[in-house]
Structures are given as C-alpha cells and as structure tokens.
Design an enzyme around this catalytic site. Sequence first.
Site, PDB file in Angstrom:
ATOM      1  N   SER A 477     -37.867 -16.643 -24.641  1.00  0.00           N
ATOM      2  CA  SER A 477     -37.952 -15.236 -25.150  1.00  0.00           C
ATOM      3  C   SER A 477     -36.616 -14.901 -25.596  1.00  0.00           C
ATOM      4  O   SER A 477     -36.270 -15.561 -26.563  1.00  0.00           O
ATOM      5  CB  SER A 477     -38.532 -14.270 -24.236  1.00  0.00           C
ATOM      6  OG  SER A 477     -38.657 -13.056 -24.537  1.00  0.00           O
ATOM      7  N   ASP A 564     -49.134 -15.557 -28.994  1.00  0.00           N
ATOM      8  CA  ASP A 564     -47.996 -14.704 -28.218  1.00  0.00           C
ATOM      9  C   ASP A 564     -47.936 -13.397 -28.907  1.00  0.00           C
ATOM     10  O   ASP A 564     -47.979 -13.273 -30.201  1.00  0.00           O
ATOM     11  CB  ASP A 564     -46.541 -15.561 -28.508  1.00  0.00           C
ATOM     12  CG  ASP A 564     -45.491 -14.882 -27.617  1.00  0.00           C
ATOM     13  OD1 ASP A 564     -45.720 -13.502 -27.390  1.00  0.00           O
ATOM     14  OD2 ASP A 564     -44.459 -15.479 -27.599  1.00  0.00           O
ATOM     15  N   HIS A 596     -47.152 -15.909 -24.557  1.00  0.00           N
ATOM     16  CA  HIS A 596     -45.278 -15.652 -24.435  1.00  0.00           C
ATOM     17  C   HIS A 596     -45.095 -16.406 -22.940  1.00  0.00           C
ATOM     18  O   HIS A 596     -44.734 -15.960 -22.000  1.00  0.00           O
ATOM     19  CB  HIS A 596     -44.994 -14.278 -24.226  1.00  0.00           C
ATOM     20  CG  HIS A 596     -43.785 -13.893 -24.514  1.00  0.00           C
ATOM     21  ND1 HIS A 596     -43.111 -14.345 -25.560  1.00  0.00           N
ATOM     22  CD2 HIS A 596     -42.763 -13.241 -23.773  1.00  0.00           C
ATOM     23  CE1 HIS A 596     -41.845 -13.778 -25.677  1.00  0.00           C
ATOM     24  NE2 HIS A 596     -41.451 -13.434 -24.349  1.00  0.00           N
TER      25      HIS A 596
END
Length: 652
Positions: A477, A564, A596
């Site tokens: 991320s 995601d 994600h």
Amino acid sequence: MTASIDAAPLIPRDALFGNPTKTGAQISPDGRWISWLAPRDDVLNVWMAPSGDPDAAKPMTADTERPIREYMWAPDSRSILYIQDKGGDENFLLYGVDIESGKETCLTPFEETRVMLVGGSDTYKDRILVGLNNRDARFHDVHLLDLNTGALSLVLENNAYAGFLADDDLQLRLAILPNADGGTDYFKVVDNVVEETPFKSTDIDDALTTSPGGFTRDGKTMYWMDSDGRNTAALLAMDWETGATTLIAEDDRADIGGSLRHKDSGEVLAYAVTYLKREWHALDDGIQAAFDFLESQFEGEFGIASRTDDDRKWIVGNDPVVKPSASYVYDRDAGTLTKLYTTRPELEGAPLQPMHTREISSRDGLTLPSYLTLPPTSDPDGNGVPEAPLPMVLFVHGGPWARDGYGYNGHHQWLANRGYAVLSVNFRGSTGFGKDFINAANLEWGRKMHDDLIDAVDWAVDQGIAQRDKIAIMGGSYGGYATLAGLTFTPEVFACGVDIVGPSNLETLLESIPPYWEPMVAQFHTRMGNPNTEEGLALIKERSPLYKAGDIVKPLLIAQGANDPRVKQPESDQIVDAMKQADIPVTYLLYPDEGHGFAKPANNIAFSAVAENFLATNLGGRAEPIGDTVKESTAEIPAGAQFVDGLAEATA
C-alpha cells in the site's frame, strides 16, 4: 558470517504464511462457549466449543472460498456474527450463525454494499445498529438490525455524514462529518435528527488525533481521545449536558491508544500507551491485580481479546516474539490461566529472533521510532548490532496513517531467517506519536516522508548493521508507493524493490478511491495535494513515481490484487507498461481473486516464494525453491518471470 547464518534451520514458508492452527479466540458474553478461527478444508472458518471442553469443538461456518478473518459474538450469545467480501472487493456483508440450529443467514443481503457497525448494547442484546450504503454508495444509512429475526428497520437516512455514535440504548447521539478544511465537525443527534450546528470541530492538525471513544452505560459521559491544546491525544471524559471535560490520562511520548471499560457502567478501568512498546495503566485495584498476575505469568506482551459479561473470565493472548503466540482462558476468581492453543505450533523450536526497538533521528530533528530484527547467529551478544554488516530489507508500513509496532512479525521473522537485517521505521505521518509527527508529513509524499526512510538507511549503514550496496526496499500500500518512490526518486540507494499493491500515480489514485471514502477527500487533498488546483495537480504529478519510471535502474517486483478497491489494478499496470516500453526489467504478479493484500494462504505462500527468490537473486540471501507454489496459487505473471531465479522454470 554467511556460513554461520546458513547453519540455522530454514523456516518453511508454510509455517509462516500458511493457515494458523487456531487464532482469534473469543469467549461468549455469557461464558458458556469459546470460539476461534481454524481451517476447515484448508479455509479459515469459525469453530465453537463449550467453555469447559475445548476439545469438543465443531465448525460453525463453512466458507470454501476465502478465509473468515473477522467475527464476533452477538451480545445475547445466541449467534456468531462475521463479515465477508467477494474476492477482496471490501464490500463486506454481515452474516449470522445460530449456535443452536447451526443455521447461517446473510443479515445484509444486498449487492455492492459495505456494512459498518454503528452500535451495540449491553441492555438490548438481541439487536445492533448497522450502517448500509446500498442506497447511495457514498453514505451509510443507519438501520436497527434484529439479530435473531434478521429484520432491518431504517433509523436515519444519511446524505452527508461519515459516521455515527450511539449509546447503550441504541440511540444515535453523535454524527461525524469531515469538513472542508480537512478537519472534522461533530454534531449532536436528538430523536434521530442531526442538529444543524456542530458542538465541536477540529481542523486538519487534530483530525487524526481526536475522536469520540463512546458513552458510559447511563449516557451521561462521553469519552474522547483528544489532542486539542496538546500534541499527543489524551483521554478525556466529557459531561454530555454541560460539555465540561475531565482529563483522565495523557502521555507526552505517544497518544493514548485504547482503554478497558467496566462491563456494567462503561467507565474506564485502564488505558494503554504505545510508544515503542505497549504499556497498560490500571485505574482500578482489581484490574491492577489482574495485570500484575498476567505479567508474572508471561514472557513478552499480553492483550485482552475477549471478556464475559460478568468480567470474571478473559481470553488473553501472549506474544513472546521469540516463540509462537498463544491464547489462554484467565479465570479471575480462581486465579488460573488455562492454555487454549498455540497459534502456529510448527514454529515451536524455530529460530525466531528478538525484535529490537530503536529511535532514529531524521535530518531535521524528528525521532523515528523503529524496529530491527537480525538473522539468527548474526548477533551473538544480543546488542542489536551484527558482527559484520548484512544485506538489509527496509520494510515500510502502509497507510501511511498507520504505524509499525513491537511484537511477532511474520515478515520480519521470514526475512531475518533468510539472512537479512530487517528494519521498519515509523516515518513522519505515522500515527500514534502525536499530531505534530503526523502533520510534519503534509504535502511530503515522496519528499520528507521519503527522506526519513533514507535517513534510516544511512543510520543502519553507519551503525554497521547494513551493507550499503545490498539494501532492498519493500512494502504494501503506502509501503508499495515508498518502494516505487525509492527506485525512482533515489534510484541508486536500493539494490532492488518489492512493491505490494502500491500506487504509482497519485492523480489516478485519488480519482479512483471507493465512493464511501468521499467524505474524507478534503483531508486527502490537504495531506497529499489537491488535484483540483493547478499547484496541487503539479505537486501530485511531481510526487508520482509513474512519471519517473524511466529513471529506474534496479530490479523491481510488483504484486497486485485485481479486485483491489483502494489501489486499483491500473496503478500497477501503468508503471509495468511504462517500464516495459523503456526496456526496463520488471516482474509482475497479478492475483485475479485478491484485493488490497492477499488473504488466501496459497497466494501468500506463492508471493513469498517469488519474493524471497527475487531478493536472493539481488541480495544473495537464502531461499526455498519456488517449487509448485505459484502453480498452486491463482497468480498470473504478465511480465518478467525470467528476472527471478527459478520462476520461469517453476511456471513452465
């Protein structure tokens, strides 16, 4: 040194990233049952047993696709509740399982909907308040849900607010609305009508360090974590009628990080502060006695996972760091601690390594709380400095409004076992260390936030921990963004990088955020740059690694989930395409059934297999052969299999 590390047993990837044997223990509110997550046909599901006979456990759910990762007991102990999405899309629905009949019901049977918990009650135990965005994806309408019949009743149609707070009577009392300045406005709610004028507001400086903490049982007192007029978030009690506040606790080093509340009154009995390690502080003699007993029994830290309504039995987790974690039933009346399970018993006797806490200075004088793990046998005297400098992986956390913490860390243990020093740094913008530390990162993506990481690398080299020419950067991320920034903005610092679901273009990232994040857009713009202004758009483009993809000169591995909703697949596709067009080598793993991050163990294991062989190719550490791991996962390899030793052969 290398020969010494190589003599240590190689911890199998399956033991680190496969399914835990058991995890997530809870005790039912009435104390009759104990539950946990454990594999059923290789997929994590909820199991339940009588509290006096854990060996009589039976599975209560039967998911065959994705592991269940979050569940809870209904307040009346009649059902188990859990949430599940589809393929990582984060549209979580709520499910209930009746413990007597075993019947499972989807309690929020809607498409393209994400449920949020608004409130529960110790008085009305058969119902809860939930938020549903099935009418408008941007906003969650509040509904009263009967947990035993499944009936949903609309309480408040929401066309503006990011969240709500209810009291123990399941009455809405507070509405939360991010404001145009990037801060937050708080409104009282009376008879399900939101007042027009906020009774409390914050600006951007306090937005991430001020939040409501819930009501006492009688509804007369509301707790706040509040940084107004101070740097770190303090714990305050506010009289709901008069607005007068009383300071309960504060710490100059870190925000108050949570509390333990009285089961009947809802008053605070203890609070936690986490600077480098978590510290509990009791305000009640009985709780202090319980803490003293637990500290005397455990090596490392403990946490309270679940408590009965009468507060006489707790589920307690223990993390010794150098041994696998375990869960226990603590009977406060009998003064006994009964072990339920070891989460990963296959790690018993494995060469797990201690985690060292460190404070690193940034070039402009900030203190960066950090965590270091070293390979087995590399540090005989245990002082946190190896006998000789090592290859190192800088592992960067996501968020960025999150933090790294102390304790067992599967990635640290994995990489240290493979022969690397592993360093995680709470760079500016990380939460938990006060508002000044967070706000020092405003508009500093790819600049001062990245400078902090480079300063940590320089520190590790200067301390004799890391070899200058053998340092990788890796993360997910925001950590994936930091990896891309590292290889584009400072292309000679790192020997290679591993980007997991990281954004490459901040403009397209902000354009594609989930609709239910819309109320928070002003804060994103204030902290990252506003693409709706000429200056802000220029800043965002300047800080986007995509536009400097041609500057990459070191090997890069990218992993992405196709579903995601936060960092969408084009964020990885576009930088892979740019590198391919410039004839720059890149390896790309794409998971069609993940979001994600990677939830399925087979996918996690396949990723770690490729990643450790990628690192071994470029840093010279140890690795298990890739074997059939990629074939047994859903991973696709759109680019670059030839750039990782053994990957092309393993996928042929």
